[in-house]
Design a protein around this motif. Sequence first.
Motif, PDB file in Angstrom:
ATOM      1  N   ALA A  52       0.823  -1.210   0.000  1.00 30.32           N
ATOM      2  CA  ALA A  52       0.000   0.000   0.000  1.00 30.32           C
ATOM      3  C   ALA A  52       0.856   1.259   0.000  1.00 30.32           C
ATOM      4  CB  ALA A  52      -0.931  -0.006   1.212  1.00 30.32           C
ATOM      5  N   GLN A  53       2.092   1.153   0.456  1.00 31.16           N
ATOM      6  CA  GLN A  53       3.004   2.301   0.498  1.00 31.16           C
ATOM      7  C   GLN A  53       3.847   2.412  -0.766  1.00 31.16           C
ATOM      8  OE1 GLN A  53       2.766   0.068   3.237  1.00 31.16           O
ATOM      9  NE2 GLN A  53       1.197   1.498   3.982  1.00 31.16           N
ATOM     10  N   GLY A  54       3.597   1.538  -1.728  1.00 27.84           N
ATOM     11  CA  GLY A  54       4.377   1.533  -2.954  1.00 27.84           C
ATOM     12  C   GLY A  54       5.245   0.298  -3.039  1.00 27.84           C
ATOM     13  N   ALA A  55       6.000   0.195  -4.120  1.00 30.33           N
ATOM     14  CA  ALA A  55       6.846  -0.980  -4.333  1.00 30.33           C
ATOM     15  C   ALA A  55       7.972  -1.020  -3.304  1.00 30.33           C
ATOM     16  CB  ALA A  55       7.412  -0.970  -5.742  1.00 30.33           C
ATOM     17  N   ARG A  56       8.211  -2.187  -2.773  1.00 30.47           N
ATOM     18  CA  ARG A  56       9.287  -2.414  -1.821  1.00 30.47           C
ATOM     19  C   ARG A  56      10.114  -3.612  -2.274  1.00 30.47           C
ATOM     20  NH1 ARG A  56       7.905   1.917  -0.681  1.00 30.47           N
ATOM     21  NH2 ARG A  56       7.335   2.800   1.353  1.00 30.47           N
ATOM     22  N   VAL A  57      11.252  -3.798  -1.637  1.00 33.75           N
ATOM     23  CA  VAL A  57      12.058  -4.997  -1.858  1.00 33.75           C
ATOM     24  C   VAL A  57      11.657  -6.006  -0.790  1.00 33.75           C
ATOM     25  CG1 VAL A  57      14.374  -5.957  -2.049  1.00 33.75           C
ATOM     26  CG2 VAL A  57      13.943  -3.585  -2.757  1.00 33.75           C
ATOM     27  N   LEU A  58      11.123  -7.145  -1.223  1.00 31.07           N
ATOM     28  CA  LEU A  58      10.754  -8.204  -0.292  1.00 31.07           C
ATOM     29  C   LEU A  58      12.009  -8.983   0.089  1.00 31.07           C
ATOM     30  CD1 LEU A  58       8.620  -9.973   1.176  1.00 31.07           C
ATOM     31  CD2 LEU A  58       8.463 -11.313  -0.944  1.00 31.07           C
ATOM     32  N   VAL A  59      12.258  -9.090   1.381  1.00 29.49           N
ATOM     33  CA  VAL A  59      13.404  -9.835   1.906  1.00 29.49           C
ATOM     34  C   VAL A  59      12.859 -10.930   2.817  1.00 29.49           C
ATOM     35  CG1 VAL A  59      15.528  -9.712   3.263  1.00 29.49           C
ATOM     36  CG2 VAL A  59      14.870  -7.782   1.797  1.00 29.49           C
ATOM     37  N   ALA A  60      13.342 -12.145   2.646  1.00 28.29           N
ATOM     38  CA  ALA A  60      12.893 -13.258   3.480  1.00 28.29           C
ATOM     39  C   ALA A  60      14.096 -14.025   3.996  1.00 28.29           C
ATOM     40  CB  ALA A  60      11.972 -14.193   2.694  1.00 28.29           C
ATOM     41  N   ALA A  61      13.957 -14.574   5.199  1.00 30.07           N
ATOM     42  CA  ALA A  61      15.026 -15.374   5.799  1.00 30.07           C
ATOM     43  C   ALA A  61      14.423 -16.596   6.471  1.00 30.07           C
ATOM     44  CB  ALA A  61      15.809 -14.549   6.823  1.00 30.07           C
ATOM     45  N   VAL A 116       5.970 -16.307   8.005  1.00 30.59           N
ATOM     46  CA  VAL A 116       5.251 -17.359   7.293  1.00 30.59           C
ATOM     47  C   VAL A 116       5.442 -18.656   8.075  1.00 30.59           C
ATOM     48  CG1 VAL A 116       5.059 -18.704   5.174  1.00 30.59           C
ATOM     49  CG2 VAL A 116       5.587 -16.267   5.047  1.00 30.59           C
ATOM     50  N   PRO A 117       4.392 -19.175   8.713  1.00 29.01           N
ATOM     51  CA  PRO A 117       4.527 -20.468   9.384  1.00 29.01           C
ATOM     52  C   PRO A 117       4.667 -21.580   8.350  1.00 29.01           C
ATOM     53  CG  PRO A 117       2.262 -19.699   9.492  1.00 29.01           C
ATOM     54  CD  PRO A 117       3.051 -18.599   8.868  1.00 29.01           C
ATOM     55  N   VAL A 118       5.671 -22.409   8.523  1.00 26.86           N
ATOM     56  CA  VAL A 118       5.958 -23.464   7.557  1.00 26.86           C
ATOM     57  C   VAL A 118       5.958 -24.807   8.273  1.00 26.86           C
ATOM     58  CG1 VAL A 118       7.619 -24.335   5.874  1.00 26.86           C
ATOM     59  CG2 VAL A 118       7.323 -21.876   6.153  1.00 26.86           C
ATOM     60  N   GLY A 131      -1.779  -8.226   2.181  1.00 26.67           N
ATOM     61  CA  GLY A 131      -3.229  -8.239   2.277  1.00 26.67           C
ATOM     62  C   GLY A 131      -3.810  -6.839   2.406  1.00 26.67           C
ATOM     63  N   PRO A 132      -5.142  -6.716   2.436  1.00 19.37           N
ATOM     64  CA  PRO A 132      -5.800  -5.407   2.557  1.00 19.37           C
ATOM     65  C   PRO A 132      -5.391  -4.639   3.808  1.00 19.37           C
ATOM     66  CG  PRO A 132      -7.381  -7.097   1.923  1.00 19.37           C
ATOM     67  CD  PRO A 132      -6.114  -7.811   2.269  1.00 19.37           C
ATOM     68  N   ASP A 133      -5.045  -5.377   4.876  1.00 20.71           N
ATOM     69  CA  ASP A 133      -4.626  -4.712   6.114  1.00 20.71           C
ATOM     70  C   ASP A 133      -3.124  -4.456   6.155  1.00 20.71           C
ATOM     71  OD1 ASP A 133      -3.705  -7.281   6.360  1.00 20.71           O
ATOM     72  OD2 ASP A 133      -4.633  -7.680   8.304  1.00 20.71           O
ATOM     73  N   GLY A 134      -2.441  -4.762   5.055  1.00 19.83           N
ATOM     74  CA  GLY A 134      -1.003  -4.529   4.988  1.00 19.83           C
ATOM     75  C   GLY A 134      -0.157  -5.671   5.499  1.00 19.83           C
ATOM     76  N   ARG A 135      -0.788  -6.688   6.069  1.00 18.01           N
ATOM     77  CA  ARG A 135      -0.039  -7.816   6.607  1.00 18.01           C
ATOM     78  C   ARG A 135       0.167  -8.895   5.539  1.00 18.01           C
ATOM     79  NH1 ARG A 135      -2.935  -8.711  12.554  1.00 18.01           N
ATOM     80  NH2 ARG A 135      -2.498  -6.610  13.371  1.00 18.01           N
ATOM     81  N   PRO A 136       1.132  -9.787   5.762  1.00 13.62           N
ATOM     82  CA  PRO A 136       1.376 -10.841   4.770  1.00 13.62           C
ATOM     83  C   PRO A 136       0.200 -11.809   4.664  1.00 13.62           C
ATOM     84  CG  PRO A 136       3.231 -10.625   6.292  1.00 13.62           C
ATOM     85  CD  PRO A 136       2.119  -9.820   6.859  1.00 13.62           C
ATOM     86  N   VAL A 137      -0.123 -12.173   3.439  1.00  8.00           N
ATOM     87  CA  VAL A 137      -1.093 -13.226   3.153  1.00  8.00           C
ATOM     88  C   VAL A 137      -0.332 -14.323   2.419  1.00  8.00           C
ATOM     89  CG1 VAL A 137      -3.188 -13.858   1.917  1.00  8.00           C
ATOM     90  CG2 VAL A 137      -3.007 -11.602   2.995  1.00  8.00           C
ATOM     91  N   PHE A 138      -0.406 -15.532   2.918  1.00  8.76           N
ATOM     92  CA  PHE A 138       0.393 -16.607   2.337  1.00  8.76           C
ATOM     93  C   PHE A 138      -0.439 -17.876   2.226  1.00  8.76           C
ATOM     94  CE2 PHE A 138       1.281 -15.741   6.788  1.00  8.76           C
ATOM     95  CZ  PHE A 138       0.834 -16.899   7.393  1.00  8.76           C
ATOM     96  N   LYS A 139      -0.016 -18.740   1.308  1.00  5.52           N
ATOM     97  CA  LYS A 139      -0.720 -19.999   1.090  1.00  5.52           C
ATOM     98  C   LYS A 139       0.272 -21.031   0.584  1.00  5.52           C
ATOM     99  CE  LYS A 139      -4.502 -22.093  -1.559  1.00  5.52           C
ATOM    100  NZ  LYS A 139      -5.540 -21.860  -2.602  1.00  5.52           N
ATOM    101  N   GLU A 140       0.238 -22.213   1.193  1.00  5.90           N
ATOM    102  CA  GLU A 140       1.104 -23.282   0.693  1.00  5.90           C
ATOM    103  C   GLU A 140       0.630 -23.712  -0.686  1.00  5.90           C
ATOM    104  OE1 GLU A 140       1.910 -27.882   1.667  1.00  5.90           O
ATOM    105  OE2 GLU A 140       2.446 -26.532   3.327  1.00  5.90           O
TER     106      GLU A 140
END
Length: 370
Positions: A118-127, A155-157, A193-202
């Motif tokens: 929502a704040q514009g394009a960002r660099v997604l970083v994951a660890a 992301v719960p895995v 997601g709409p609330d700005g939080r991550p939405v994930f799906k296996e």
Amino acid sequence: MFRRQLHDRLMSVAVAALLLSSCARLGPEDVSDSAGMTVGEGKPVPAAAETPAVGTGDRDAADDPEIWVDPKDASRGVIIGTDKQAGLYVYDLTGKQLQYVPGGKPNNVDLRDGFPTAQGARVLVAASDRGRPGAGAALFLLDPATLKLSLWGEVPVDLAEPYGLCLARRGETFLVIVNGTDGQVRQHTVAAGPDGRPVFKEERRFAVPSQPEGCVADDATGRLYLGEEGAGVWRFDVGAGPAKGEKIAVAPSEMLTPDVEGLTLLREGPVTWLIASSQGDSAFAVWRVDGPKPEYRGRFSVTAAGAVDAVTGTDGVAALGGPVGAFPEGLVVMQDDEDHGQAGGGAKRARQNFKLVDWREVKEALGLRP
């Protein structure tokens, strides 16, 4: 006399208990399994620069780097490196520390540009992260304007022990791929997601026969490369359907000495190079992989130069082609298992760091031509 003997015995028992307790607290990832190694036998390539040692001393800590460069200004960018006991470091393109983000136990790190928020394009970083209960991957956002890294979510895995990680992009879909020490691999989609939080799906799950770690995805071809530490390198697709793997390199072999650790890709126009970290002999194997079959092109090792010491027992590796800061044709960054105080000797620091290498030096050493 009896009191003195009793006192001495009690002190001995107490010291032994303390030592046993300390050992019990150290897991297999706390102690480096490659300490004391010598420079590898690949074609020699000089180190160009290095980062400061990570903050965690006396334990296996620095692990995996990644590189981002501003697509509009190649002089701006960051190197992100993991301290798998404590958090993430952000460095500039010379290796100077810019930021430290504490928390969790991040092992492998990867990134993708152009992630919509929502704040514009960002660099997604994951660890991949074993330090946050219930989480397999920690997600961060890098602001390309300020170069500041912020924790975004998790992301719960469904893995017993999350270990390696890489990101991929399939069209407008961003993927988080996490592997575990038991050989299992999980592939998730992720979005804001709409609330700005991550939405994930296996999306899918598959496995290799034994413990993997390093992985890297080629978004242009839809290929996924996965290192099986004691056995070699696999190639899969990054589709949503059943995974069909092909082993493209075997370990141990003249190319790779276990453990097979970090994997990275470097693109030069139509040419794509795959680089694999051969931890067992402190070297890096290189293949050309833009064709239907990988073409093995040789190995290199990183030697001391000036005040920068050599790379030994290396773990993670990252590469980026094209102008990257002071490196006009590309930059390679790798973990160094033992950061010495100076080139050619000197007192060892019980810490680890990351080394920077000019891609032109690698090309010259291996005679790499399109």
